[in-house]
Write a protein that holds these residues in place. Structure first.
Motif, mmCIF file in Angstrom:
data_model
loop_
_atom_site.group_PDB
_atom_site.id
_atom_site.type_symbol
_atom_site.label_atom_id
_atom_site.label_comp_id
_atom_site.label_asym_id
_atom_site.label_seq_id
_atom_site.Cartn_x
_atom_site.Cartn_y
_atom_site.Cartn_z
ATOM 1 N N PRO A 10 -60.009 35.189 -75.731
ATOM 2 C CA PRO A 10 -61.402 34.936 -76.124
ATOM 3 C C PRO A 10 -62.218 34.439 -74.932
ATOM 4 C CG PRO A 10 -59.967 33.216 -76.967
ATOM 5 C CD PRO A 10 -59.073 34.267 -76.405
ATOM 6 N N SER A 11 -63.499 34.722 -74.954
ATOM 7 C CA SER A 11 -64.365 34.406 -73.818
ATOM 8 C C SER A 11 -65.184 33.151 -74.095
ATOM 9 C CB SER A 11 -65.291 35.576 -73.509
ATOM 10 O OG SER A 11 -66.038 35.932 -74.652
ATOM 11 N N VAL A 12 -65.383 32.359 -73.038
ATOM 12 C CA VAL A 12 -66.124 31.099 -73.115
ATOM 13 C C VAL A 12 -67.185 31.077 -72.023
ATOM 14 C CG1 VAL A 12 -65.979 28.604 -72.716
ATOM 15 C CG2 VAL A 12 -64.266 29.732 -74.126
ATOM 16 N N LEU A 13 -68.396 30.688 -72.408
ATOM 17 C CA LEU A 13 -69.419 30.328 -71.442
ATOM 18 C C LEU A 13 -69.462 28.803 -71.413
ATOM 19 C CD1 LEU A 13 -71.678 31.044 -69.477
ATOM 20 C CD2 LEU A 13 -73.246 31.181 -71.431
ATOM 21 N N PHE A 14 -69.061 28.239 -70.290
ATOM 22 C CA PHE A 14 -68.915 26.789 -70.151
ATOM 23 C C PHE A 14 -70.083 26.229 -69.352
ATOM 24 C CE2 PHE A 14 -67.537 23.078 -67.718
ATOM 25 C CZ PHE A 14 -66.964 22.276 -68.691
ATOM 26 N N PHE A 15 -70.772 25.255 -69.951
ATOM 27 C CA PHE A 15 -71.824 24.526 -69.246
ATOM 28 C C PHE A 15 -71.274 23.158 -68.869
ATOM 29 C CE2 PHE A 15 -74.232 27.658 -71.583
ATOM 30 C CZ PHE A 15 -75.302 27.956 -70.752
#
Length: 235
Positions: A10-15
Motif C-alpha cells: 500500500p502507498s503512503v504520502l507522509f507529511f
C-alpha cells in the motif's frame, strides 16, 4: 481481529517535519513495513504545498508533526484514509496543548491519532495514549516526553495498520466512539499572549508562566514602560 490480505504494498504520502529525527525514523519504519512511501517535508508555518504531486495515487496520507494545513481536496484524496498524529490529548486540540496542560496543573497529558477533516483537530479519534505530568516537569521535559510518546504511538499504530489494514481503522473507530475533542481550541496567538507579562504579575503567576510558556527562541517577555524585556535563563 483477523489479518486481511490487502494490497501487497500500500502507498503512503507522509507529511513530516524537516530535519526532525523522529520524523525521519517514521519514514524508515514505514519502509521497513513495506509501504510504498512518498515524503513531503515542512520546515515552517504557512509554507505552500508542492504542485508536482499526483494526489490521487495514495492509499493513505499520514501527518506527523507537519506544519502544513491540508486542504479538503487533499484530505479526501487517498483511496482509504487521511490520518494525523497529534502531539496532544483530545482535551487540547489546536496549538499550545502542552503549555496549557502545565499551566492548568493537569495530572496527565496525551497523544492522539485521528482521521483528518478540513477543520484542524476535529476528525474522529482512532487512539489516545496518556502519560503523567510530573511535579518537576517544565515545558522542556514534558515536550520531550510527548515527542517520545507520539513516536511510540506512530510505530505501534502503523505496524497494526500494515497488518490489518482497513479493519484496524474500523475497530479503533468503534472502540473510541465516545472519545471526543474539547470544544476549546487554542491558537499560536493564545500562547503568545501568555508569554507576554506585565510588571504587576505576582510571584506565583510568574513561576507558572515560566514553567508553562518559556522555551528556547520563544521566551517569556516583560512589557515595561513601552519596552519589551526578554527572560534569559542562568547558564
Amino acid at each position: 481481529m483477523s489479518m486481511i490480505l490487502s494490497d501487497p504494498k500500500p502507498s503512503v504520502l507522509f507529511f513530516g517535519r524537516k530535519e526532525d529525527e523522529k520524523s525521519i525514523e517514521c519514514v524508515k519504519h514505514l519502509e521497513s513495513l513495506d509501504f510504498k512511501v512518498s515524503v513531503i517535508w515542512s520546515s515552517k508555518r504557512n509554507e505552500k504545498l508542492p504542485e508536482d504531486i499526483d494526489w490521487t495515487y495514495f492509499d493513505y496520507i499520514l501527518c506527523y508533526r507537519s506544519y502544513f494545513i491540508l486542504p479538503k481536496f487533499l484530505i479526501k484524496s487517498p483511496k482509504l484514509f487521511s490520518i494525523n498524529f497529534h502531539p496532544g490529548s483530545p482535551k487540547y486540540p489546536g496549538s499550545g496543548g502542552i503549555n496549557f496542560a502545565l499551566y492548568n496543573d493537569d495530572n496527565n497529558y496525551g497523544v492522539t491519532v485521528h482521521l483528518m477533516e478540513e477543520k484542524v483537530d476535529s476528525g474522529k479519534i482512532l487512539c489516545a495514549k496518556y502519560f503523567p505530568i510530573l511535579e518537576n516537569d517544565n515545558l522542556f521535559k514534558l515536550l520531550d516526553r510527548t515527542h517520545n510518546n507520539l513516536f511510540k504511538l506512530f510505530i505501534e499504530f502503523t505496524t497494526n495498520l500494515r497488518e490489518y489494514g482497513k479493519n484496524y481503522i474500523e475497530k479503533n473507530l468503534i472502540e473510541n466512539k465516545d472519545v471526543i475533542w474539547s470544544d476549546t481550541k487554542r491558537t499560536v496567538k493564545d500562547i503568545e499572549n501568555y508569554q507576554l507579562i506585565d510588571e504587576d504579575i505576582d510571584e506565583i503567576e510568574l513561576k507558572k508562566r515560566i514553567r508553562s510558556f518559556n522555551y528556547t527562541n520563544y521566551p517569556i517577555k516583560l512589557k515595561f514602560q513601552g519596552k519589551i524585556f526578554v527572560l534569559k535563563e542562568d547558564e
